[in-house]
Design a protein around this motif. Structure first.
Motif, PDB file in Angstrom:
ATOM      1  N   SER A   1      42.092 -79.363  45.241  1.00  0.00           N
ATOM      2  CA  SER A   1      43.256 -80.186  45.587  1.00  0.00           C
ATOM      3  C   SER A   1      43.379 -80.392  47.095  1.00  0.00           C
ATOM      4  CB  SER A   1      44.540 -79.551  45.052  1.00  0.00           C
ATOM      5  OG  SER A   1      44.477 -79.382  43.647  1.00  0.00           O
ATOM      6  N   SER A   2      43.020 -79.351  47.870  1.00  0.00           N
ATOM      7  CA  SER A   2      43.191 -79.420  49.326  1.00  0.00           C
ATOM      8  C   SER A   2      41.913 -79.828  50.051  1.00  0.00           C
ATOM      9  CB  SER A   2      43.660 -78.064  49.856  1.00  0.00           C
ATOM     10  OG  SER A   2      42.721 -77.044  49.543  1.00  0.00           O
ATOM     11  N   GLY A   3      40.797 -79.932  49.336  1.00  0.00           N
ATOM     12  CA  GLY A   3      39.540 -80.301  49.974  1.00  0.00           C
ATOM     13  C   GLY A   3      38.925 -79.200  50.810  1.00  0.00           C
ATOM     14  N   THR A   4      39.199 -77.940  50.453  1.00  0.00           N
ATOM     15  CA  THR A   4      38.689 -76.797  51.225  1.00  0.00           C
ATOM     16  C   THR A   4      37.886 -75.854  50.325  1.00  0.00           C
ATOM     17  OG1 THR A   4      40.777 -75.616  50.859  1.00  0.00           O
ATOM     18  CG2 THR A   4      40.569 -76.898  52.892  1.00  0.00           C
ATOM     19  N   LEU A   5      37.039 -76.419  49.484  1.00  0.00           N
ATOM     20  CA  LEU A   5      36.285 -75.591  48.536  1.00  0.00           C
ATOM     21  C   LEU A   5      35.393 -74.577  49.244  1.00  0.00           C
ATOM     22  CD1 LEU A   5      35.075 -77.744  45.496  1.00  0.00           C
ATOM     23  CD2 LEU A   5      36.357 -75.604  45.457  1.00  0.00           C
TER      24      LEU A   5
END
Length: 279
Positions: free
Chosen positions: A146-150
């Motif tokens: 969701s936040s693009g910080t995988l």
């Protein structure tokens, strides 16, 4: 993330349908466009808040995982590194599937890849394997999506599980001696009531001497243990099974957690373990 049912036209004009997780219909439409499809209809799928029975059963009565935590640490760290360098997720998973020496884990990774190809998110694909990826792992991956910080999420998961391995090793080392003492005491008790006390019972009966109450209790316990050991074992097994089933329920789990935190000596140990995990 919510689940959406979609209908779309592929490059050949054929109608395709399926389900995909996304923040909103626009997110799903964008994913379909990346797949070379033209969205025709996108609507919320039927409520799937309740997991399939097999997944629920695996979470409630989770057997031993076929993947060790060390393997999961390596998987998380490598996946985060590959993703951070710009390698597509499917390609990164394919590389890790080829590198792993655990055949069961290799099949699980390949199944995750197939789920992603069908349009499911990584967290949804991993949720199909609760024996491998626990609730914390799934929710962390979902938040990373969701936040693009995988890549950061996988790095933190690797650090967390690495610390968990160290904590478990310290706990095993600290409790090894008490476990040996308890097992030795239990073995000595069974040996006494099964073999030693019966040899003295005939002597006590022949002397007709009045025995103190603790000795009478111990002798009667020896008789019951030798004659009814099967029913005693069955009863203890039933109590243990009922207890395990009860603490798997929501109320039972909450009650057992409260009891563990109030135990003398061990309660403080549990509290420190849980706080270290939370932090």
């Amino acid at each position: 993330m919510p689940n959406y049912a979609y209908k779309a036209r592929d490059n050949g004009g054929r109608l395709v349908s399926g389900q995909m997780e996304g923040r909103d219909p626009g997110f799903v439409a964008g994913k379909l466009g990346e797949m070379g499809c033209i969205p025709v209809q996108i609507k919320p799928a039927a409520d799937q808040s309740n997991p399939p029975f097999q997944v629920w059963l695996a979470r409630k009565f989770k057997p031993r995982s076929p993947v060790s935590m060390k393997e999961l640490v390596y998987f998380s760290r490598q996946l985060g590194t590959l993703y951070a360098t710009g390698v597509p997720l499917q390609n990164a998973l394919t590389v890790l599937a080829e590198q792993t020496t655990n055949p069961k884990f290799r099949e699980i990774i390949r199944e995750i890849i197939e789920q992603i190809k069908e349009g499911k998110s990584l967290s949804a694909a991993m949720a199909k394997f609760p024996r491998i990826f626990d609730t914390l792992y799934i929710h962390m991956v979902e938040s990373g999506e969701s936040s693009g910080t995988l890549e950061q999420v996988f790095d933190r998961l690797a650090v967390h599980m690495d610390n968990e391995i160290k904590i478990r090793a310290d706990i095993k080392a600290a409790t090894r001696y008490p476990k040996v003492v308890v097992i030795a005491m239990a073995g000595a008790f069974v040996l006494a009531v099964t073999f030693i006390i019966p040899k003295f019972m005939s002597i006590f009966k022949a002397s007709k001497m009045e025995l103190p109450l603790p000795s009478k209790i111990l002798m009667n316990l020896s008789i019951y243990f030798r004659e009814y050991w099967f029913w005693l074992a069955l009863g203890f097994g039933a109590l243990y099974g009922g207890f395990k089933f009860f603490i798997k329920t929501e109320k039972g789990e909450l009650w057992w957690d409260r009891v563990k935190l109030k135990l003398p000596v061990f309660g403080q140990l549990f509290m420190k373990i849980y706080m270290s995990r939370f932090i």
